[in-house]
Design an enzyme around this catalytic site. Structure first.
Site, PDB file in Angstrom:
ATOM      1  N   GLU A 176       0.494  -1.106  -0.307  1.00 51.26           N
ATOM      2  CA  GLU A 176       0.238   0.406  -0.083  1.00 51.26           C
ATOM      3  C   GLU A 176       0.997   1.254   0.177  1.00 51.26           C
ATOM      4  O   GLU A 176       1.142   1.969   0.964  1.00 51.26           O
ATOM      5  CB  GLU A 176      -0.688   0.717   1.711  1.00 51.26           C
ATOM      6  N   GLU A 263      -5.772  -7.733  -0.881  1.00 52.21           N
ATOM      7  CA  GLU A 263      -6.628  -7.197   0.436  1.00 52.21           C
ATOM      8  C   GLU A 263      -8.080  -6.313   0.458  1.00 52.21           C
ATOM      9  O   GLU A 263      -8.531  -5.381  -0.365  1.00 52.21           O
ATOM     10  CB  GLU A 263      -5.509  -6.212   1.321  1.00 52.21           C
TER      11      GLU A 263
END
Length: 426
Positions: A176, A263
């Protein structure tokens, strides 16, 4: 997971090599019985390739569902799930097709502090996924991977040398990114790591994180990476993200890039809160409709809403129950959804490559009286839906012959190695 969490398209771009399926048979070569086939047959996963904005498994656009493990970092609590038993249980009980090893990098107890320990955890998971015919995501779980480019290159070179010939393996080179530039920061990092991997492994899928905690996929879609078999990361948490983020995803798909949800959560983005049933269902529908593969965060027992289990137990949380149901009913399954193994070294089976439907030399007369006739499938994708496929061990009649599915399949009976011809109905 966001940093705040730490404070508590086109011509099919297929593999160069021909698509192969491996069947591991503990019975004699092709003189196999149905009982033997259903209990001991193994189908290796189909290689993944990017075709426009879709990811293909073999020659068909498919999506798969599974689980993400928690951070691998020493002392963080999630490392106890980095075991072969965990992976086998996901395969057998959850019917998971994907397991994600989220290897922490910069934070305490992560790869930079203990490279050997964290790498060993990842390899245990990957080896078990391969043994259980699942896809394994090797995740560089970082929010600032560009600061450790050389370490990432060395790590993924090592992974490519070890696993580059296994279609099970997916490289996730950046978890991320924060609110940084795609074109000036993330993309140059990704191109360097991709180049290093491709020098060793020319074709396994590589997934690249996108700006703002892997939400701004639309930004990446306007300046995509010029390389083959590249997908882009989309993360969402149903308690926080809704239609506006799905619109970003739609724009990215319309611009021609493939997405992979490495995710996602049923709760808030900080990992807390209850399950948002409405938005979770909306996201699941979106992923299914667009053939987007996904891994749920997180297979863990931390005291928070996002965890699969309650602390120090194997009792499913509200989120765990919801996610297990979603994964079990996902329309596509990797390999054989009916079997699982924890130690491939103890397997005494024979490795046989099968490129065509499995049949006996002289099909015997079969009892077809109680079998469905194609295209009247046996199993449903959803409890309230129409039958759409057969699961492993389920039979169907086609053109006067009885066929049994070797794994989840919706292909024409006898047309490929997902079927075994049991005998003639005549």
């Amino acid at each position: 997971m966001p940093l705040s969490y730490l404070d508590k398209n086109p011509v099919i771009d297929s593999k160069k090599h021909a698509l192969r399926k491996k069947l591991f048979l503990s019975c004699a070569y092709f003189g196999l019985s149905l009982a033997c086939l259903s209990s001991n047959a193994w189908a290796s996963v189909e290689p993944l390739s990017v075709n426009g904005n879709k990811i293909y498994a073999g020659e068909k656009a498919k999506s798969f569902a599974g689980n993400s493990l928690f951070w691998s970092n020493n002392g963080w609590g999630g490392e106890k799930f980095y075991t072969a038993d965990t992976v086998a249980s996901l395969k057998k009980d959850w019917k998971s097709s994907i397991v994600r090893a989220a290897m922490g990098v910069q934070e305490s107890g992560g790869y930079l502090q203990d490279p050997a320990g964290n790498k060993a955890k990842v390899e245990r998971v990957v080896d078990a996924a391969i043994a259980n015919d699942m896809y394994a995501i090797i995740g560089w779980h970082s929010h600032s991977a560009e600061n450790n480019r050389s370490e990432a290159i060395r790590f993924f070179q090592e992974m490519a040398r070890k696993y580059g010939n296994k279609p099970n393996v997916i490289y996730e080179i950046y978890n991320e990114p924060l609110q940084v530039s795609w074109s000036n920061t993330i993309k140059p990092y990704a191109e360097a790591v991709i180049s290093a991997i491709r020098a060793i492994d020319p074709d396994n899928l590589i997934i690249v994180g996108t700006p703002s905690w892997s939400q701004n996929v639309d930004e990446a879609s306007r300046d995509p990476i010029n390389a083959k078999n590249i997908a882009y990361t989309l993360h969402f948490y149903a308690g926080t993200h809704g239609e506006s983020l799905r619109n970003k995803a739609r724009q990215a798909l319309n611009n021609g890039i493939a997405l992979f949800v490495t995710e996602w959560g049923t709760v808030n983005a900080d990992g807390n809160g209850g399950v948002n049933q409405t938005e979770t269902d909306a996201w699941v529908t979106f992923m299914r409709d667009n053939n987007i593969s996904n891994a749920n965060w997180a297979l863990n027992d931390k005291n928070e809403g996002a965890s699969t289990y309650y602390p120090d137990s194997k009792n499913l949380t509200e989120s765990g129950k919801k996610v297990k149901s979603i994964i079990q009913s996902w329309p596509y399954k990797a390999g054989s959804a009916a079997s699982a193994t924890t130690d491939p070294s103890t397997d005494t089976t024979t490795d046989t490559t099968v490129d065509e439907p499995t049949t006996t030399d002289t099909p015997a007369t079969a009892d077809c009286a109680n079998a469905n006739v194609y295209p009247n499938w046996v199993s449903k994708d959803w409890a309230g839906g129409q039958p759409t496929h057969n699961e492993a061990g389920q039979s169907i009649v086609y053109k006067g012959n009885l066929y049994t599915a070797n794994w989840y399949t919706a292909s024409v009976p006898g047309s490929d190695s997902s079927w075994t011809q049991v005998g003639s109905c005549n």
